[in-house]
Scaffold this motif. Structure first.
Motif, PDB file in Angstrom:
ATOM      1  N   GLY B  24       0.806  -1.220   0.000  1.00  6.84           N
ATOM      2  CA  GLY B  24       0.000   0.000   0.000  1.00  6.84           C
ATOM      3  C   GLY B  24       0.837   1.268   0.000  1.00  6.84           C
ATOM      4  N   GLY B  25       0.233   2.348  -0.501  1.00 12.12           N
ATOM      5  CA  GLY B  25       0.860   3.656  -0.382  1.00 12.12           C
ATOM      6  C   GLY B  25       2.006   3.934  -1.327  1.00 12.12           C
ATOM      7  N   THR B  30      -2.460   5.441  -9.022  1.00 13.06           N
ATOM      8  CA  THR B  30      -2.028   6.436 -10.000  1.00 13.06           C
ATOM      9  C   THR B  30      -1.330   5.755 -11.166  1.00 13.06           C
ATOM     10  OG1 THR B  30      -1.702   7.949  -8.168  1.00 13.06           O
ATOM     11  CG2 THR B  30      -0.727   8.574 -10.259  1.00 13.06           C
ATOM     12  N   PRO B 159      -6.096  -4.624  -4.720  1.00 12.62           N
ATOM     13  CA  PRO B 159      -6.602  -4.058  -3.470  1.00 12.62           C
ATOM     14  C   PRO B 159      -5.471  -3.549  -2.572  1.00 12.62           C
ATOM     15  CG  PRO B 159      -7.599  -6.191  -3.892  1.00 12.62           C
ATOM     16  CD  PRO B 159      -6.530  -6.000  -4.918  1.00 12.62           C
ATOM     17  N   PRO B 160      -5.789  -2.567  -1.734  1.00 12.89           N
ATOM     18  CA  PRO B 160      -4.755  -1.953  -0.895  1.00 12.89           C
ATOM     19  C   PRO B 160      -4.342  -2.866   0.238  1.00 12.89           C
ATOM     20  CG  PRO B 160      -6.880  -1.025  -0.349  1.00 12.89           C
ATOM     21  CD  PRO B 160      -7.101  -1.993  -1.470  1.00 12.89           C
ATOM     22  N   SER B 161      -3.767  -3.992  -0.132  1.00 15.87           N
ATOM     23  CA  SER B 161      -3.426  -4.974   0.876  1.00 15.87           C
ATOM     24  C   SER B 161      -2.053  -4.664   1.427  1.00 15.87           C
ATOM     25  CB  SER B 161      -3.448  -6.347   0.220  1.00 15.87           C
ATOM     26  OG  SER B 161      -2.345  -7.094   0.598  1.00 15.87           O
ATOM     27  N   ARG B 162      -1.862  -4.964   2.690  1.00 13.21           N
ATOM     28  CA  ARG B 162      -0.549  -4.718   3.249  1.00 13.21           C
ATOM     29  C   ARG B 162       0.408  -5.773   2.711  1.00 13.21           C
ATOM     30  NH1 ARG B 162       0.842  -3.574   9.517  1.00 13.21           N
ATOM     31  NH2 ARG B 162       2.941  -2.870   9.124  1.00 13.21           N
ATOM     32  N   LYS B 287       7.965   8.178  -7.076  1.00 14.54           N
ATOM     33  CA  LYS B 287       8.461   9.208  -6.139  1.00 14.54           C
ATOM     34  C   LYS B 287       9.960   9.097  -5.888  1.00 14.54           C
ATOM     35  CE  LYS B 287       4.347  10.417  -3.565  1.00 14.54           C
ATOM     36  NZ  LYS B 287       3.802  10.670  -2.243  1.00 14.54           N
TER      37      LYS B 287
END
Lengths: 298, 387
Positions: B24-25, B30, B159-162, B287
């Motif tokens: 995630g993150g 995007t 999915p935003p899975s860890r 980033k």
């Protein structure tokens, strides 16, 4: 108990460890619990490997990485009291099938272990008593589902031992006097939106108390607007180090400014008080970084 | 693909399914949207799917909301960003519960079996609320759309899975979960299979009853029983989902950030992909702080040079200190990416710079899209215009 949650990559582990250090420095016996077997906290303390046992990191501060399979073994043993019976059960195909196939069971036993750690009358023999349990919880999306697991199970098992235990866990999570949630956010548009939405879901759907929102990684305001203007000529000038340095300064100025706007948005949208934590210009965030953050925590 | 200048468009050549995976993150949403935009701009009909409950994709595509049905993104919006849309871009946000219900309706042999499942209290709890069902359904929708064949390319934002691996294990778990056969057999104590299974199983069951309570076991058995007519259908389907994932027309893009932790996770995920024999398409690091490479050595007397140019010693000192902080981050990123490339034996790592502006709208997306589809050299040139 404090549950630290937020979108992925916002620094939940760093904030969890910093909160732990802070509490430990105040003399509270504290344990930081990691879920999902990520071992991020052990990364923070490079040479220590935290596994499914309580490891002392420093004075008053312990850590544990909660492994769902180990939690299940421990839980079943506590229920059956007889090790041989437990082992027999774990060898049985049907039990393994059921344990693997039932969605949410891993989350349930994980929360069960967290609950057990928070008890002053520990179920595990020779378990220490902790004043504070800090949970480095799964990311947004899963975070809400994770905390809702006990209620879901309490609803599925309408009566019986699972029902009453799941109910106990749900009461534990939603106990506003003893359990609080801290949301970690980043000073960017979408993370701010998500944190506000997460706070809403946690309060309205799960029914927990959100005590704090930490805005992590806030750039310092190193340059004033006037200084930025005088730097922009240099940044547009000939190549070389001065130009690159001026560009870096302008970039810092721009990020610091847009982040202040996001901070203001978060303050408007969040119900809980918003606290800021600085961005640390450090290649790798180790225990010292967490310690410095811990001194900034309130 | 030339090792020096990886082009994303080469890696995506001939692909029908692009899966963006990572922890995630790290900017998965995007990246997914930017890839879909790039492919659509090149003339393809693309659908980007997200399961993100946080509406990130809708935000970044300038859509007020997304639903379980695909919606087309206005081509005009891209023209405003200087992107000529030769194809079509569609987007949808999965509703895991609705997708699960649809799946049951499709698999049920008759209406009665369908209603028995849909009305089962255990089903109602797990289909929407529990962690894990999101992953099941992401795979399911992907498969469904691919089978229908309405698009040239499907881009999935996982999915935003860890733990990015949850996602890989989803089809297997789906089968396991539906396949309650063994449990049903044991529930009938007089059943032939129970006798064959012998005493051990009976004892195990009685121990389980003690832990779980008889009612819960009975409810679970009823739940699995309700699924009984669908087991074969689900198994066949899960096999086909796995086949699609392993197909040469599928590609997994690993997305990560430049810090140590996301890099380690990306390396781990890549290893798992290789072990599972799934097609790895490349790695994209978001980033990234680009270093000002040519400037090393020159920076030593920087405070003095800056003081002269700026006429302000204090400011010069702060500008120089800030620059060295930035350079340190750039060096860390370069080190981490080198490690990543070595571990993955990747021919090229796509590095998207940390942009000064927060990326959350179409303008930001267009910018990311330009970086993604550029060559390595072009990216360095573009990034040189920044700090």
């Amino acid at each position: 108990m404090v549950i630290v949650t937020g979108k992925g990559g916002v620094g939940k582990t760093t904030v969890s460890v910093a909160l732990g250090m802070r509490a430990a420095a105040e003399g509270k016996r504290t344990i930081v619990c990691e879920v999902a077997a990520q071992e991020n906290a052990s990364r923070m303390f490079e040479h220590t490997t935290v596994g499914f046992h309580e490891v002392e990191l420093e004075e008053n501060l312990w850590a544990i990485s909660i492994d769902p399979d180990e939690s299940m073994r421990e839980y079943v043993l506590l229920q059956l009291k007889v090790r041989a019976m437990r082992d027999m059960l774990f060898r049985s195909r049907i039990f393994n099938y059921l344990a693997a196939a039932t969605p949410g069971l891993k989350e349930l036993v994980t929360i069960g272990k967290i609950w057990e750690l928070a008890q002053l009358d520990r179920k595990v023999k020779s378990g220490r008593k902790y004043d504070l349990v800090i949970v480095d919880a799964p990311a947004t999306g899963h975070g809400v589902g994770f905390l809702q697991t006990p209620r879901t199970f309490a609803n599925i098992a309408r009566v019986g031992p699972i029902h009453s235990q799941a109910q106990t866990l749900d009461n534990f999570i939603t106990d506003h006097d003893n359990t609080g949630v801290a949301i970690v956010a980043l000073p960017e548009e979408m993370p701010v939106n998500e944190s506000a939405a997460l706070e809403h879901d946690l309060v309205e759907e799960v029914g927990v108390a959100v005590d704090r929102v930490y805005l992590n990684g806030l750039y310092p305001e190193r340059f004033s607007k006037d200084e930025a203007e005088s730097l922009s000529a240099l940044a547009a000038g000939e190549d070389g180090a001065p130009k690159a340095a001026a560009r870096a300064a302008l970039s810092e100025f721009g990020r610091a400014r847009s982040q202040r706007a996001q901070l203001a948005r978060l303050r408007r949208r969040a119900q809980a008080p918003v606290k800021t934590l600085p961005f640390l210009f450090e290649p790798d965030l180790g225990p010292e970084a967490a310690r410095r953050l811990s001194k900034r925590l309130t | 693909m030339s090792p020096k200048s990886p082009r994303l468009s080469d890696a995506l050549e001939g692909k029908e399914v692009v899966i963006c995976a990572g922890s995630g993150g790290v900017g998965k949403t995007t990246t997914s949207a930017a890839i879909a935009t790039g492919l659509a701009a090149r003339g393809m009909k693309v659908c980007v799917l997200t399961i993100d409950p946080a509406k990130r994709l809708a935000d970044s595509l300038g859509l007020a909301e997304l639903g379980n049905d695909a919606r087309r993104v206005e081509p005009k919006l891209f023209e405003q960003q200087g992107i000529e849309m030769k194809g079509e871009l569609w987007a949808m946000m999965l509703d895991p519960k609705a997708t699960f219900d649809e799946l049951i309706a499709r698999q049920a042999p008759d209406e009665e079996s369908r209603d028995r499942v849909l009305e089962n209290p255990i089903y109602q709890q797990i289909s929407g609320a529990l962690a894990g069902s999101q992953e099941y359904m992401a795979m399911e929708k992907l498969f469904e759309l691919h089978t229908e064949g309405g698009y040239d390319v499907l881009v999935l934002d996982t999915p935003p899975s860890r733990n990015a691996l949850d996602f890989l294990e989803a089809p297997g778990r789906l089968t396991q979960f539906i396949e309650g056969k063994s449990l049903k057999v044991f529930m009938k104590p007089t059943g032939f299979a129970a006798k064959v299974a012998g005493r051990g199983a009976t004892v195990a069951l009685s121990v389980m009853k003690r832990i779980l309570g008889f009612d819960l076991i009975a409810d679970l058995a009823e739940f699995f029983n309700a699924f009984s007519g669908m087991v074969d259908g689900f198994q066949a389907r899960a096999k086909r989902v796995n086949k699609l994932l392993a197909s040469p027309t599928t590609c997994f893009l690993v997305v990560c950030g430049p810090q140590g932790e996301p890099i380690d996770e990306a390396v781990y995920f890549h290893r798992k992909l290789v072990e599972a024999k799934l097609p790895f398409g490349g790695v994209n690091v978001n980033k990234v702080h680009y270093p000002a490479e040519k400037l090393r050595g020159e920076a030593e007397d920087l405070p003095a040079v800056l003081a002269e140019k700026l006429g302000d010693e204090d400011l010069a000192r702060r500008v120089a200190a800030n620059f060295s902080d930035y350079q340190a981050l750039a060096e860390r990123d370069a080190r981490n990416i080198e490690h990543l490339a070595r571990e993955m034996r990747a021919t090229g790592v796509i590095r998207v710079p940390y942009l000064d502006e927060d990326v959350h709208d179409l303008a930001g997306l267009a910018q990311i899209n330009r970086y993604l589809f550029a060559t390595g050299e072009e990216r360095v040139a573009m990034a040189a215009g920044r700090a």
